[in-house]
Design an enzyme around this catalytic site. Structure first.
Site, mmCIF file in Angstrom:
data_model
loop_
_atom_site.group_PDB
_atom_site.id
_atom_site.type_symbol
_atom_site.label_atom_id
_atom_site.label_comp_id
_atom_site.label_asym_id
_atom_site.label_seq_id
_atom_site.Cartn_x
_atom_site.Cartn_y
_atom_site.Cartn_z
ATOM 1 N N ALA A 126 0.964 -1.085 -0.066
ATOM 2 C CA ALA A 126 -0.035 0.088 -0.011
ATOM 3 C C ALA A 126 1.022 1.150 0.018
ATOM 4 C CB ALA A 126 -0.845 0.301 0.989
ATOM 5 N N ILE A 127 1.170 1.843 -1.195
ATOM 6 C CA ILE A 127 2.203 2.805 -1.542
ATOM 7 C C ILE A 127 1.487 3.915 -2.254
ATOM 8 C CG2 ILE A 127 4.248 3.360 -2.702
ATOM 9 C CD1 ILE A 127 5.155 0.334 -2.159
ATOM 10 N N TYR A 130 -2.773 4.350 -2.064
ATOM 11 C CA TYR A 130 -3.213 3.086 -2.008
ATOM 12 C C TYR A 130 -3.272 2.725 -0.384
ATOM 13 C CZ TYR A 130 -3.309 1.849 -7.002
ATOM 14 O OH TYR A 130 -3.425 1.844 -8.134
ATOM 15 N N HIS A 237 -7.075 -15.105 -14.531
ATOM 16 C CA HIS A 237 -7.563 -13.811 -14.554
ATOM 17 C C HIS A 237 -8.995 -13.679 -14.813
ATOM 18 C CE1 HIS A 237 -7.882 -9.266 -15.570
ATOM 19 N NE2 HIS A 237 -6.401 -9.254 -15.195
ATOM 20 N N PRO A 238 -9.810 -13.002 -14.144
ATOM 21 C CA PRO A 238 -11.338 -13.004 -14.643
ATOM 22 C C PRO A 238 -11.580 -12.423 -15.997
ATOM 23 C CG PRO A 238 -10.767 -11.223 -12.898
ATOM 24 C CD PRO A 238 -9.299 -11.978 -13.077
ATOM 25 N N GLY A 239 -10.631 -11.660 -16.536
ATOM 26 C CA GLY A 239 -10.959 -10.922 -17.849
ATOM 27 C C GLY A 239 -10.827 -11.715 -18.997
ATOM 28 N N TYR A 240 -10.073 -12.951 -18.740
ATOM 29 C CA TYR A 240 -9.636 -13.555 -19.948
ATOM 30 C C TYR A 240 -9.848 -15.143 -20.195
ATOM 31 C CZ TYR A 240 -7.480 -9.392 -20.663
ATOM 32 O OH TYR A 240 -6.913 -8.120 -20.955
ATOM 33 N N GLU A 307 3.075 -8.947 -13.962
ATOM 34 C CA GLU A 307 1.842 -9.919 -14.295
ATOM 35 C C GLU A 307 2.591 -10.412 -15.787
ATOM 36 O OE1 GLU A 307 -2.500 -9.182 -14.126
ATOM 37 O OE2 GLU A 307 -2.032 -8.959 -16.208
HETATM 38 C C1 LIG Z 1 -6.455 -7.897 -10.810
HETATM 39 C C2 LIG Z 1 -5.034 -8.038 -11.361
HETATM 40 O O1 LIG Z 1 -4.387 -9.000 -11.546
HETATM 41 N N1 LIG Z 1 -4.166 -6.858 -11.244
HETATM 42 C C3 LIG Z 1 -2.986 -6.414 -11.795
HETATM 43 C C4 LIG Z 1 -3.186 -5.401 -12.768
HETATM 44 O O2 LIG Z 1 -3.510 -3.920 -12.625
HETATM 45 P P1 LIG Z 1 -4.155 -3.283 -11.357
HETATM 46 O O3 LIG Z 1 -5.047 -2.444 -11.892
HETATM 47 O O4 LIG Z 1 -4.823 -4.136 -10.341
HETATM 48 O O5 LIG Z 1 -2.898 -2.507 -10.945
HETATM 49 P P2 LIG Z 1 -2.865 -1.957 -9.418
HETATM 50 O O6 LIG Z 1 -2.854 -0.268 -9.574
HETATM 51 O O7 LIG Z 1 -3.956 -2.467 -8.345
HETATM 52 O O8 LIG Z 1 -1.526 -2.124 -8.729
HETATM 53 C C5 LIG Z 1 -0.993 -3.587 -8.248
HETATM 54 C C6 LIG Z 1 -0.564 -3.259 -6.800
HETATM 55 O O9 LIG Z 1 0.614 -2.438 -6.673
HETATM 56 C C7 LIG Z 1 0.328 -1.726 -5.383
HETATM 57 N N2 LIG Z 1 0.255 -0.196 -5.683
HETATM 58 C C8 LIG Z 1 0.370 0.199 -6.997
HETATM 59 C C9 LIG Z 1 0.289 1.314 -7.392
HETATM 60 C C10 LIG Z 1 0.479 2.643 -6.258
HETATM 61 O O10 LIG Z 1 0.534 3.657 -6.263
HETATM 62 N N3 LIG Z 1 0.502 1.959 -5.125
HETATM 63 C C11 LIG Z 1 0.476 0.828 -4.930
HETATM 64 O O11 LIG Z 1 0.496 0.378 -3.540
HETATM 65 C C12 LIG Z 1 -1.103 -2.154 -4.755
HETATM 66 O O12 LIG Z 1 -0.868 -3.145 -3.889
HETATM 67 C C13 LIG Z 1 -1.788 -2.630 -5.977
HETATM 68 O O13 LIG Z 1 -2.881 -3.322 -5.613
HETATM 69 O O14 LIG Z 1 -1.828 -5.140 -13.479
HETATM 70 C C14 LIG Z 1 -0.728 -4.749 -12.389
HETATM 71 C C15 LIG Z 1 0.370 -4.931 -13.471
HETATM 72 O O15 LIG Z 1 0.390 -3.927 -14.543
HETATM 73 C C16 LIG Z 1 -0.648 -5.987 -11.609
HETATM 74 O O16 LIG Z 1 -0.182 -7.204 -11.930
HETATM 75 C C17 LIG Z 1 -1.918 -5.913 -10.825
HETATM 76 O O17 LIG Z 1 -1.945 -7.292 -9.668
#
Ligand SMILES: CC(=O)N[C@H]1[C@@H](OP(=O)(O)OP(=O)(O)OC[C@H]2O[C@@H](n3ccc(=O)[nH]c3=O)[C@H](O)[C@@H]2O)O[C@H](CO)[C@H](O)[C@@H]1O
Ligand SMILES: [Mn+2]
Length: 358
Positions: A126-127, A130, A237-240, A307
């Site tokens: 959680a950065i 987040y 992944h739920p999308g694919y 990913e």
């Molecule tokens: C559902 C799913 O499979 N989600 C994936 C997807 O998009 P997501 O849209 O789910 O990515 P995301 O924005 O949630 O980022 C992944 C994770 O990194 C951390 N975080 C990110 C940004 C920030 O400013 N601060 C922070 O703490 C946080 O734990 C977050 O849950 O693609 C990402 C890579 O491109 C990651 O592989 C995610 O796991």
């Protein structure tokens, strides 16, 4: 003149010689065997004498298991000629189960895993903005995530003062790990591999048996229990999950370490869940982190950051258990008939507002 001997007499007269020769030969072979196998003659009886009595501690363990599983547990008989689900794949071509509702019985699963007193670690990052997701994540995890098991949450954050205090159940603990912030969200997400790897090597090898690495922008809605435990675990992944492999958003440029050719691929796995025995998660994070570093040297960033590297890894190291999209859903999608329960799902978020960059 040499005395002629009949063959019978020869045999009789030669018998002591034969016996002697035989004994010498057997002796030599025994000596060579003992020498090569590092066994001493004194220890041979140890291997030949059967030991009918197992050590007391083993007997005690077996007794406990028989009492608590075989005699007290009642459940419907599994049916050899009936598949628990006919609408979805429940086992992969490499014989890894795919966990859907209906494929497991929690009472059996818990009776197997609970007595093992397992320690399960969960990493959550959680950065920046987040940190707002931590509260919902933890509160719902306490209701649904491996309830009844020993769970250690490891919260990685640049703002430890923003970690809310959430009441945790018995045998559940939380550690805050302070890390610096990267400027781009892509880097924050991708660098999780490196930070998880370092933390595994610094402390988690000693602290947990299994590790599950989850996104924080998620909520638990239903049971997410010990049926997820296995050596190496991936989530579809739920999308694919309905798409042909050519439509998977794998990295398609051969210059990247995450490259997957168009005619390859099993499933598209989500980056939001990696799990398994701690040693296996260590190997995964090490390989993915090294691949990310090579890409950096070559000035290339994979299409979906870590990913993409994860998907390449799982293509080459098949997971031993797959979680169906019930275990990792996306709130932007309508609930579909094959999804009986949404167990863990992404929170709708305003990307432009929560991310460091767009
Ligand atoms: C559902 C799913 O499979 N989600 C994936 C997807 O998009 P997501 O849209 O789910 O990515 P995301 O924005 O949630 O980022 C992944 C994770 O990194 C951390 N975080 C990110 C940004 C920030 O400013 N601060 C922070 O703490 C946080 O734990 C977050 O849950 O693609 C990402 C890579 O491109 C990651 O592989 C995610 O796991
Ligand atoms: Mn996410």
């Amino acid at each position: 003149m040499a005395q002629q001997l009949s063959p019978g007499t020869m045999l009789k007269k030669g018998r002591p010689c034969l016996v002697f020769g035989f004994t010498v030969t057997v002796g030599m072979f025994t000596a060579v065997y003992v020498f090569h196998s590092n066994r001493t003659l004194v220890s041979v009886p140890k291997y030949t004498t059967p030991n009918p009595e197992p050590a007391p501690i083993q007997r005690e363990e077996v007794a406990v298991r028989i009492d608590s599983y075989s005699t007290s547990l009642r459940y419907p008989q599994p049916k050899s000629l009936m598949s628990p689900r006919s609408d979805v794949m429940t086992v992969t071509p490499w014989l890894a189960p795919v966990v859907w509702d209906g494929t497991f019985d929690s009472s059996i699963i818990d009776s197997l895993y609970q007595p093992q007193n397992l320690r399960i670690g969960t990493t959550v990052f959680a950065i920046g903005k987040y940190t707002r997701f931590i509260k919902g994540f933890l509160e719902t995890a306490e209701k649904h995530f491996l309830v009844g098991y020993k769970v250690n949450y490891y919260i990685f954050t640049d703002k430890p003062e923003d970690v809310p205090s959430v009441a945790l159940g018995p045998q559940r603990n939380l550690s805050v790990i302070t890390v610096s912030k990267f400027f781009r969200w892509q880097e924050i997400s991708m660098r999780r591999m490196e930070r998880i790897l370092n933390t595994i090597e610094e402390r988690l090898l000693k602290e947990v048996d299994y590790l599950y690495c989850l996104d924080v922008d998620m909520l638990f809605h239903n049971h997410w229990g010990a049926e997820v435990l296995s050596t190496l675990v991936a989530a579809i992944h739920p999308g694919y999950y309905k798409n042909p492999r050519e439509e998977f958003p794998y990295e398609r440029r051969p210059a990247s370490q995450a490259y997957v050719p168009w005619d390859q691929g099993d499933f598209y796995y989500a980056g939001a869940m990696i799990g398994g025995l701690i040693e296996n998660v260590r190997a995964l994070t090490r390989t993915c982190h090294q691949a990310i570093l090579i890409d950096k040297q070559n000035n290339i960033e994979a299409a979906w950051q870590e990913e993409s590297h994860l998907n390449k890894y799982f293509l080459q190291h098949k997971p031993t258990k797959l979680l169906s999209p019930e275990y990792l859903w996306d709130d932007t999608k309508p609930k579909l008939p094959e999804i009986h329960f949404i167990r863990f799902s992404t929170v709708l978020k305003n990307y432009a507002e929560v991310r460091e960059n767009v």
